[in-house]
Design an enzyme around this catalytic site. Structure first.
Site, PDB file in Angstrom:
ATOM      1  N   GLY A 154       2.376 -22.583  57.387  1.00 30.62           N
ATOM      2  CA  GLY A 154       2.791 -23.463  56.306  1.00 30.62           C
ATOM      3  C   GLY A 154       3.391 -22.726  55.130  1.00 30.62           C
ATOM      4  O   GLY A 154       3.461 -21.494  55.101  1.00 30.62           O
ATOM      5  N   GLY A 173       3.714 -21.511  51.145  1.00 35.95           N
ATOM      6  CA  GLY A 173       2.786 -21.047  50.135  1.00 35.95           C
ATOM      7  C   GLY A 173       2.430 -22.112  49.123  1.00 35.95           C
ATOM      8  O   GLY A 173       1.272 -22.220  48.708  1.00 35.95           O
ATOM      9  N   VAL A 228       0.117 -24.906  51.788  1.00 33.21           N
ATOM     10  CA  VAL A 228      -1.066 -24.344  52.450  1.00 33.21           C
ATOM     11  C   VAL A 228      -1.711 -23.262  51.589  1.00 33.21           C
ATOM     12  O   VAL A 228      -2.931 -23.233  51.424  1.00 33.21           O
ATOM     13  CB  VAL A 228      -0.693 -23.794  53.837  1.00 33.21           C
ATOM     14  CG1 VAL A 228      -1.862 -23.050  54.469  1.00 33.21           C
ATOM     15  CG2 VAL A 228      -0.239 -24.923  54.747  1.00 33.21           C
ATOM     16  N   GLY A 229      -0.886 -22.375  51.030  1.00 36.07           N
ATOM     17  CA  GLY A 229      -1.440 -21.327  50.180  1.00 36.07           C
ATOM     18  C   GLY A 229      -2.144 -21.889  48.962  1.00 36.07           C
ATOM     19  O   GLY A 229      -3.225 -21.415  48.580  1.00 36.07           O
ATOM     20  N   GLU A 251      -2.082  -7.441  46.495  1.00 35.99           N
ATOM     21  CA  GLU A 251      -1.103  -6.349  46.485  1.00 35.99           C
ATOM     22  C   GLU A 251       0.243  -6.999  46.240  1.00 35.99           C
ATOM     23  O   GLU A 251       0.739  -7.765  47.063  1.00 35.99           O
ATOM     24  CB  GLU A 251      -1.130  -5.593  47.815  1.00 35.99           C
ATOM     25  CG  GLU A 251      -0.429  -4.244  47.725  1.00 35.99           C
ATOM     26  CD  GLU A 251       0.886  -4.221  48.473  1.00 35.99           C
ATOM     27  OE1 GLU A 251       1.925  -4.510  47.836  1.00 35.99           O
ATOM     28  OE2 GLU A 251       0.874  -3.938  49.678  1.00 35.99           O
ATOM     29  N   CYS A 257       7.413  -2.973  49.180  1.00 43.65           N
ATOM     30  CA  CYS A 257       6.927  -3.025  47.804  1.00 43.65           C
ATOM     31  C   CYS A 257       6.833  -1.646  47.171  1.00 43.65           C
ATOM     32  O   CYS A 257       6.998  -1.496  45.962  1.00 43.65           O
ATOM     33  CB  CYS A 257       5.543  -3.677  47.769  1.00 43.65           C
ATOM     34  SG  CYS A 257       5.462  -5.325  48.468  1.00 43.65           S
TER      35      CYS A 257
END
Length: 474
Positions: free
Chosen positions: A199, A201, A204-205, A243, A277
């Site tokens: 899903g 963000g 669902v997040g 992170e 990152c």
């Protein structure tokens, strides 16, 4: 695959409670080749209920049982690794060689197996017993740039700790998570211990972050999204480990072998099309070596091959999707508009490619630390070269960022490099491009997040600490 349009809940593949789907696009061709279910709050509720029901029994398993479970997961994963590499090649545009050798590597899973072999969950300090216990049900949200590795980096310590979990993989690169869930099933993970809901963000997040049945959130992604996760989690006072973004400095000191340091620095920025990152995207060089470094960086960038991700000679594939392509193009143009010197690359696709989200390996020189390309996380194959006059100035410039995920120092004088590294505000400092250490903690200062992953520190994020006073008293 047969489970793209299902979620994995309570040990079985289930149809979504809300019938919504999202296309999966190959960034090399811009063509849709699959689709996945988009879960909703009800799907999250179902997965959390399964995880909560499984927690009492799984949290009481012995470490040796969990160790055998991780070994079983590793064995099943090795059977599917080539399949994972091929999926990553197609859904996120990783060159096949990179996908096989690095993107699909189970190194973090292997590391956690070793950590669990030696970890002690209990210790007696005088008459007080200190016990480390699983925190509970954990929500895991993983990114698209290093997707299967990030899944392992979260799932493995959660299992090692005795937690149960709900995973939301990236909707941008979701198919590797389907294979992973099939691996978990084949490995015999007990029902409800591991659950996966596909899903967005924002749906669902968000539901996971605010859910009262989830005790901890572990998130890897952008700083913007991480703030939203933390805000949602605050309402239920759950632990949050994150992170987030980075804008890492790479300091080349005056005594370094510049040819090697510049070449390696450029290659580390360009790897995975710049979608990392911790990429060393700000290269600081002595002002009197600036023009020399500029020429070296240009030569290295222009040797890189951009194109067919299945060709072994290809160095860079596309960035992951149109939105990312447009962001990178916007920031390249901002660099030009703000007066940086364009040394290599620039806007648009490489001339030999007519479609796909391919970006030209780009190098800017004479960059000032206040420019957009030196402040914002571009997440594309773009390097900024910044001149400095002395060590004090370069330390100040390197630390002058909202981020603090990683930093790099290059010097032939190790003692000098160590002194400088100690003054950098970053969670990881790489001295002279060292080999990877999977047992070392990974995480950031400032807007790059909080908490740590990998090694013993990664395991302990999923543990509560209990003190039982008087335990040793007769």
């Amino acid at each position: 695959m047969v489970h793209e349009c299902e979620h994995y809940v309570n040990g079985t593949w289930v149809a979504p409670l809300e019938q919504q789907f999202m296309n999966v696009t190959d960034p090399s061709t811009e063509e849709v080749f699959s689709r996945v279910s988009m879960g909703g709050a009800k799907d999250v509720d179902r997965a959390v209920a399964a995880a909560r029901a499984a927690f009492p029994s799984f949290s009481r398993t012995a470490p040796r049982e969990r160790l055998e479970l991780l070994r079983s997961i590793l064995a099943q994963y090795e059977k599917r690794r080539d399949e994972v590499a091929n999926v990553l090649c197609r859904e996120m545009g990783a060159p096949l060689q990179l996908a096989r050798e690095q993107q699909s590597s189970p190194a973090d899973l292997i590391c956690m197996i070793d950590v669990l072999r030696h970890y002690r969950f209990e210790e007696l300090r005088g008459s007080t017993k200190i016990v480390r216990e699983p925190i509970g049900v954990v929500g895991l949200i993983t990114p698209w740039n290093w997707p299967i590795g990030q899944i392992m980096m979260k799932v493995a310590p959660a299992i090692a700790a005795g937690c149960t979990m709900v995973l939301k993989p990236s909707e941008v690169a979701p198919l590797n998570a389907v294979i992973w869930s099939e691996v978990m099933h084949a490995a015999g993970v007990p029902k409800g211990v591991y659950n996966m809901v596909q899903g967005e963000g924002g749906v669902v997040g968000e539901a996971m972050s605010a859910h009262p049945g989830i005790d901890m959130m572990s998130f890897t992604g952008s700083t913007r999204a991480g703030i939203l996760v933390a805000e949602g989690a605050a309402r239920t006072v759950k632990r949050v480990a994150q992170e987030l973004g980075g804008k890492s400095a790479n300091i080349l000191l005056s005594d370094v072998d510049f040819k090697n340091a510049v070449t390696q620095g450029v290659l580390r920025v360009m790897r995975n099309s710049g979608q990392a990152c911790s990429a060393p995207t700000r290269m600081f060089v002595p002002v009197d070596r600036h023009d020399e470094v500029k020429a070296m960086a240009k030569a290295t960038a222009e040797r890189l091959v951009v194109g067919d991700v299945r060709d072994p000679s290809t160095d860079l594939g596309p960035v992951v999707n149109e939105a990312q392509f447009n962001k990178v193009q916007r920031l390249i143009q901002a660099g030009i508009d703000e007066g940086a010197e364009l040394v290599a690359g620039g806007g648009g696709r490489p001339k030999h490619l007519r479609s796909g989200y391919f970006v030209r390996p780009t190098v800017f020189a004479n960059v000032r630390n206040g420019m957009s390309i030196a402040r914002e996380e571009i997440f594309g194959p773009v390097l900024s070269i910044l001149p400095y006059r002395n060590e004090e100035e370069v330390i100040e410039l390197a630390n002058d960022t909202i981020y603090g995920l990683a930093a790099y120092v290059q010097s032939s004088d190790l003692a000098r490099a160590r002194r400088l590294a100690a003054r950098l505000r970053a969670g990881t400092v790489h001295i002279n491009y060292p080999v990877s250490d999977r047992s070392a903690p990974v995480g950031g200062y400032k807007h790059s997040g909080n908490g740590r992953e990998n090694g013993r520190w990664g395991l302990e994020e999923y543990l509560e600490v209990k003190a039982m006073l008087g335990y040793g008293t007769e």
